[in-house]
Motif scaffolding. Structure first.
Motif, PDB file in Angstrom:
ATOM      1  N   MET A   1      -5.034  21.588  -7.634  1.00 23.34           N
ATOM      2  CA  MET A   1      -4.539  20.431  -6.877  1.00 23.34           C
ATOM      3  C   MET A   1      -3.221  19.946  -7.465  1.00 23.34           C
ATOM      4  O   MET A   1      -3.024  19.976  -8.676  1.00 23.34           O
ATOM      5  N   VAL A   2      -2.345  19.502  -6.581  1.00 24.19           N
ATOM      6  CA  VAL A   2      -1.184  18.713  -6.985  1.00 24.19           C
ATOM      7  C   VAL A   2      -1.309  17.387  -6.264  1.00 24.19           C
ATOM      8  O   VAL A   2      -1.318  17.335  -5.030  1.00 24.19           O
ATOM      9  N   MET A   3      -1.430  16.325  -7.036  1.00 23.70           N
ATOM     10  CA  MET A   3      -1.746  15.009  -6.473  1.00 23.70           C
ATOM     11  C   MET A   3      -0.631  14.024  -6.786  1.00 23.70           C
ATOM     12  O   MET A   3      -0.327  13.746  -7.950  1.00 23.70           O
ATOM     13  N   VAL A   4      -0.008  13.520  -5.743  1.00 20.26           N
ATOM     14  CA  VAL A   4       1.027  12.493  -5.866  1.00 20.26           C
ATOM     15  C   VAL A   4       0.390  11.128  -5.717  1.00 20.26           C
ATOM     16  O   VAL A   4      -0.430  10.907  -4.818  1.00 20.26           O
ATOM     17  N   SER A   5       0.743  10.207  -6.607  1.00 18.18           N
ATOM     18  CA  SER A   5       0.221   8.841  -6.508  1.00 18.18           C
ATOM     19  C   SER A   5       1.162   7.880  -7.214  1.00 18.18           C
ATOM     20  O   SER A   5       1.906   8.270  -8.119  1.00 18.18           O
ATOM     21  N   HIS A   6       1.120   6.610  -6.795  1.00 19.43           N
ATOM     22  CA  HIS A   6       1.866   5.589  -7.516  1.00 19.43           C
ATOM     23  C   HIS A   6       1.001   4.899  -8.557  1.00 19.43           C
ATOM     24  O   HIS A   6       1.501   4.074  -9.315  1.00 19.43           O
ATOM     25  N   ASP A   7      -0.293   5.236  -8.614  1.00 18.43           N
ATOM     26  CA  ASP A   7      -1.231   4.615  -9.547  1.00 18.43           C
ATOM     27  C   ASP A   7      -1.481   5.583 -10.700  1.00 18.43           C
ATOM     28  O   ASP A   7      -2.242   6.540 -10.583  1.00 18.43           O
ATOM     29  N   ILE A   8      -0.853   5.321 -11.839  1.00 13.93           N
ATOM     30  CA  ILE A   8      -0.957   6.242 -12.968  1.00 13.93           C
ATOM     31  C   ILE A   8      -2.366   6.262 -13.546  1.00 13.93           C
ATOM     32  O   ILE A   8      -2.831   7.293 -14.042  1.00 13.93           O
ATOM     33  N   ALA A   9      -3.081   5.143 -13.478  1.00 17.36           N
ATOM     34  CA  ALA A   9      -4.456   5.113 -13.973  1.00 17.36           C
ATOM     35  C   ALA A   9      -5.359   5.970 -13.097  1.00 17.36           C
ATOM     36  O   ALA A   9      -6.216   6.705 -13.593  1.00 17.36           O
TER      37      ALA A   9
ATOM     38  N   SER B   1       0.818  -1.223   0.000  1.00 16.32           N
ATOM     39  CA  SER B   1       0.000   0.000   0.000  1.00 16.32           C
ATOM     40  C   SER B   1       0.848   1.268   0.000  1.00 16.32           C
ATOM     41  O   SER B   1       0.397   2.311  -0.480  1.00 16.32           O
ATOM     42  N   ALA B   2       2.080   1.208   0.523  1.00 12.52           N
ATOM     43  CA  ALA B   2       2.922   2.399   0.584  1.00 12.52           C
ATOM     44  C   ALA B   2       3.958   2.445  -0.531  1.00 12.52           C
ATOM     45  O   ALA B   2       4.842   3.293  -0.516  1.00 12.52           O
ATOM     46  N   LEU B   3       3.846   1.553  -1.511  1.00 15.95           N
ATOM     47  CA  LEU B   3       4.873   1.419  -2.534  1.00 15.95           C
ATOM     48  C   LEU B   3       4.373   1.869  -3.899  1.00 15.95           C
ATOM     49  O   LEU B   3       3.195   1.736  -4.221  1.00 15.95           O
ATOM     50  N   ASP B   4       5.290   2.390  -4.725  1.00  8.93           N
ATOM     51  CA  ASP B   4       4.936   2.689  -6.100  1.00  8.93           C
ATOM     52  C   ASP B   4       4.768   1.377  -6.869  1.00  8.93           C
ATOM     53  O   ASP B   4       5.195   0.304  -6.412  1.00  8.93           O
ATOM     54  N   VAL B   5       4.155   1.440  -8.052  1.00 11.71           N
ATOM     55  CA  VAL B   5       3.771   0.218  -8.751  1.00 11.71           C
ATOM     56  C   VAL B   5       4.971  -0.629  -9.162  1.00 11.71           C
ATOM     57  O   VAL B   5       4.912  -1.864  -9.127  1.00 11.71           O
ATOM     58  N   GLY B   6       6.070   0.028  -9.550  1.00 15.25           N
ATOM     59  CA  GLY B   6       7.248  -0.737  -9.942  1.00 15.25           C
ATOM     60  C   GLY B   6       7.856  -1.483  -8.767  1.00 15.25           C
ATOM     61  O   GLY B   6       8.164  -2.678  -8.857  1.00 15.25           O
ATOM     62  N   THR B   7       8.022  -0.780  -7.646  1.00 12.60           N
ATOM     63  CA  THR B   7       8.565  -1.415  -6.444  1.00 12.60           C
ATOM     64  C   THR B   7       7.613  -2.489  -5.925  1.00 12.60           C
ATOM     65  O   THR B   7       8.045  -3.557  -5.496  1.00 12.60           O
ATOM     66  N   ALA B   8       6.295  -2.214  -5.976  1.00 13.79           N
ATOM     67  CA  ALA B   8       5.302  -3.193  -5.529  1.00 13.79           C
ATOM     68  C   ALA B   8       5.397  -4.474  -6.335  1.00 13.79           C
ATOM     69  O   ALA B   8       5.327  -5.579  -5.789  1.00 13.79           O
ATOM     70  N   ALA B   9       5.558  -4.340  -7.651  1.00 12.30           N
ATOM     71  CA  ALA B   9       5.677  -5.531  -8.503  1.00 12.30           C
ATOM     72  C   ALA B   9       6.892  -6.351  -8.125  1.00 12.30           C
ATOM     73  O   ALA B   9       6.837  -7.593  -8.083  1.00 12.30           O
ATOM     74  N   ASP B  10       8.011  -5.688  -7.812  1.00 13.28           N
ATOM     75  CA  ASP B  10       9.235  -6.397  -7.412  1.00 13.28           C
ATOM     76  C   ASP B  10       9.046  -7.104  -6.070  1.00 13.28           C
ATOM     77  O   ASP B  10       9.476  -8.251  -5.890  1.00 13.28           O
ATOM     78  N   VAL B  11       8.400  -6.422  -5.112  1.00 22.50           N
ATOM     79  CA  VAL B  11       8.173  -7.029  -3.790  1.00 22.50           C
ATOM     80  C   VAL B  11       7.246  -8.227  -3.908  1.00 22.50           C
ATOM     81  O   VAL B  11       7.478  -9.281  -3.293  1.00 22.50           O
ATOM     82  N   LEU B  12       6.194  -8.108  -4.701  1.00 19.89           N
ATOM     83  CA  LEU B  12       5.268  -9.234  -4.891  1.00 19.89           C
ATOM     84  C   LEU B  12       5.973 -10.418  -5.533  1.00 19.89           C
ATOM     85  O   LEU B  12       5.734 -11.575  -5.162  1.00 19.89           O
ATOM     86  N   ALA B  13       6.851 -10.151  -6.493  1.00 16.48           N
ATOM     87  CA  ALA B  13       7.606 -11.234  -7.126  1.00 16.48           C
ATOM     88  C   ALA B  13       8.490 -11.948  -6.099  1.00 16.48           C
ATOM     89  O   ALA B  13       8.629 -13.181  -6.127  1.00 16.48           O
ATOM     90  N   THR B  14       9.062 -11.168  -5.167  1.00 14.11           N
ATOM     91  CA  THR B  14       9.878 -11.762  -4.104  1.00 14.11           C
ATOM     92  C   THR B  14       9.028 -12.632  -3.190  1.00 14.11           C
ATOM     93  O   THR B  14       9.442 -13.742  -2.806  1.00 14.11           O
ATOM     94  N   ILE B  15       7.846 -12.153  -2.820  1.00 13.91           N
ATOM     95  CA  ILE B  15       6.939 -12.925  -1.956  1.00 13.91           C
ATOM     96  C   ILE B  15       6.572 -14.242  -2.614  1.00 13.91           C
ATOM     97  O   ILE B  15       6.609 -15.316  -1.987  1.00 13.91           O
ATOM     98  N   ILE B  16       6.216 -14.192  -3.885  1.00 11.37           N
ATOM     99  CA  ILE B  16       5.823 -15.407  -4.611  1.00 11.37           C
ATOM    100  C   ILE B  16       6.992 -16.395  -4.668  1.00 11.37           C
ATOM    101  O   ILE B  16       6.816 -17.604  -4.447  1.00 11.37           O
ATOM    102  N   LYS B  17       8.170 -15.891  -4.947  1.00 13.99           N
ATOM    103  CA  LYS B  17       9.353 -16.755  -5.036  1.00 13.99           C
ATOM    104  C   LYS B  17       9.632 -17.448  -3.698  1.00 13.99           C
ATOM    105  O   LYS B  17       9.886 -18.666  -3.649  1.00 13.99           O
ATOM    106  N   LEU B  18       9.581 -16.677  -2.606  1.00 13.90           N
ATOM    107  CA  LEU B  18       9.851 -17.244  -1.287  1.00 13.90           C
ATOM    108  C   LEU B  18       8.799 -18.285  -0.903  1.00 13.90           C
ATOM    109  O   LEU B  18       9.123 -19.330  -0.327  1.00 13.90           O
TER     110      LEU B  18
END
Length: 513
Positions: A457-465, A177-194
């Motif tokens: 507004m200036v809106m920061v988000s990791h979800d580009i969609a 929830s606190a990660l950008d999409v690229g980092t989130a994808a890498d962390v999820l790949a690590t979880i699946i591998k482990l």
């Protein structure tokens, strides 16, 4: 099959200061086998995090287990002797909490965290091996403190700490929830591998259907403390049978679906940033010669990975962080490099910021009404109107942060900022803790408020969609530099920079049916 976790007719209720009871879990039945990967999704306050925590024998303050039985590895976790439960932590069941800030101790190094978990006799080779399994190589992390590493690195360290004693059951509460999409994808790949390597049972709670779609074989959908759907992940995501599940899928942001019509005409600026640079620790460029303009009534979206400088940019505009060089002014020519304490009240009111983590901005001992009225001087009627705008009822007036879910707390923070009627609203990952239905309603509410008030507004988000659905213009930051900037259509349809292309491709391949 070997059952590692079982819920039998489990009921949990919350009791407030007036002794009123609210159901949190209602007659929950669930069985998880060894090696199974289960995802749990649901809205804020649906009970999903409570379910996860009591699987580890943790019952949050104010909650009461009223009936049913929870068995983890055959042990009734809510009735067992605390010493036995403590012995099971890490070796039988491990929980990775949602808040990265709360899960790691700020004054301890990473090495010290492992010493706390394994004892002071553990050698560095064991620690480095565990870090390596979680995707972190090198001894550089041993002497670092949590604030010296990125969100993705902290998440990996929590994984390493949770798995270092080889538990049979790993419980993850909003791991990305606190990660950008690229980092989130890498962390999820690590979880699946482990999980594939070690064969532990995995339960992952998330408001993001894309997350559970990647890591789980089975998915449970919760609403108002009840399991409303349970089945194979592929089937539930493709052909949901429950109306609530259908609404979750329908609320997922889509790359080319807009919440508001983009503003095309050029408007007078409310913020002008020119060659802005922020240098930290003598050499690190958090921002590197950043230039941008925010027009009156314009919504600017800022995208970037962890550490790209997104939050630093908002902090400089709001006066929380000083710039090292360059210039920043509001539309009236006021120098916004002026420290916060020296800004006139009018300037303070016209720029409001909502932070990513509401726990950092809401006083834990104050009620919602007290927090919202203390510095805004708003009366109860004004507070109620603001709460209604973010879909919170009058019953929240007397609640404290500990009595609300993460999503509810974030909505309170948004409502409080709106009380000042700002000309410019700065939003730092304000939807990262929200489920997709609440997220969609908050974005729709922001679009409606922007149209009604003409607010920038200036809106920061990791979800580009998500951000593209609301913004007029997109700015892509990487390593403190602007690598791409333009209208939403130009950036989404014809991205130039390879990193932007990567973000767009990730959004296009996510679960957005």
């Amino acid at each position: 099959m070997n059952t590692i976790l079982q819920f039998d007719q489990v009921c949990v209720e919350a009791r407030d200061r007036h002794r009123d009871m609210t159901p949190i879990l209602q007659s929950v039945n669930l069985r998880v086998e060894m090696g199974e990967k289960l995802g749990i999704v649901g809205g804020s306050g649906s009970g999903k995090s409570t379910l996860l925590r009591i699987a580890a024998g943790v019952l949050s303050p104010g909650l009461h287990h009223t009936s049913g039985k929870v068995s983890t590895a055959g042990v009734n976790m809510l009735a067992v002797d605390p010493k036995v439960r403590q012995q099971m932590y890490g070796s039988t069941v491990a929980l990775v909490a949602q808040s990265l800030g709360e899960a790691l101790t700020s004054h301890l190094t990473i090495r010290a965290h492992f010493h706390d978990t394994l004892g002071h006799d553990v050698n560095d080779e064991t620690i480095l091996s565990s870090l390596g399994d979680a995707g972190l190589d090198g001894v550089k992390y041993l002497q670092r403190f949590p604030h010296q590493i990125s969100g993705g690195e902290r998440q990996r360290i929590l994984l390493a700490l949770a798995l270092v004693r080889s538990p049979s059951l790993l419980l993850l509460d909003e791991p990305t929830s606190a990660l950008d999409v690229g980092t989130a994808a890498d962390v999820l790949a690590t979880i699946i591998k482990l999980q594939e390597l070690r064969g532990f049972a995995l339960i992952c709670v998330s408001h993001d259907l894309g997350v559970v779609g990647r890591v789980s074989d089975q998915v449970v959908v919760m609403n108002r403390g009840q399991i409303v759907e349970h089945g194979l992940t592929e089937r539930v995501l493709a052909t949901p049978s429950d109306s609530y599940t259908q609404s979750l899928l329908a609320s997922i942001p889509r790359l080319h679906v807009r919440m508001r019509t983009p503003q095309l005409s050029v408007q007078p600026p409310v913020v002008i940033v020119h060659e802005l640079t922020v240098i930290r620790n003598g050499s690190t460029r958090a921002l590197d010669s950043v230039s941008l303009k925010v027009g009156k009534g314009e919504v600017v979206g800022v995208i970037g990975e962890s550490g790209s400088g997104k939050s630093t940019l908002l902090s400089v505009i709001s006066g929380l962080v000083s710039s090292s060089s360059g210039s920043i002014h509001n539309g009236n020519g006021f120098d916004l490099s002026t420290p916060l304490r020296n800004r006139p009240r009018a300037v303070l009111s016209e720029i409001q910021m909502v932070f990513q983590n509401p726990d950092d901005s809401l006083n834990p001992v104050r009620t919602v009404e007290q927090s919202m009225s203390r510095y805004t001087n708003a009366n109860r009627d004004e507070v109620l109107v603001a709460l209604d705008a973010v879909e919170l009822s009058a019953q929240f007036l007397t609640r404290r942060p500990s009595e609300m879910s993460g999503g509810e707390k974030q909505r309170v923070a948004v409502a409080r900022a709106l009380l000042m009627h700002p000309q410019l609203l700065l939003l730092d990952e304000v939807t990262s803790a929200l489920d997709v239905t609440v997220q969609a309603s908050v974005v729709k509410m922001l679009a409606s408020l922007q149209a009604a008030r003409g607010m920038s507004m200036v809106m920061v988000s990791h979800d580009i969609a998500l951000i593209a659905s609301l913004a007029d213009k997109l700015i892509v930051l990487r390593n403190g530099k602007v690598v791409e900037q333009g209208s939403v259509d130009a950036v989404i349809n014809s991205p130039i920079d390879p990193y932007t292309q990567h973000l767009v491709n990730l959004a296009a391949t996510a679960i957005r049916k």
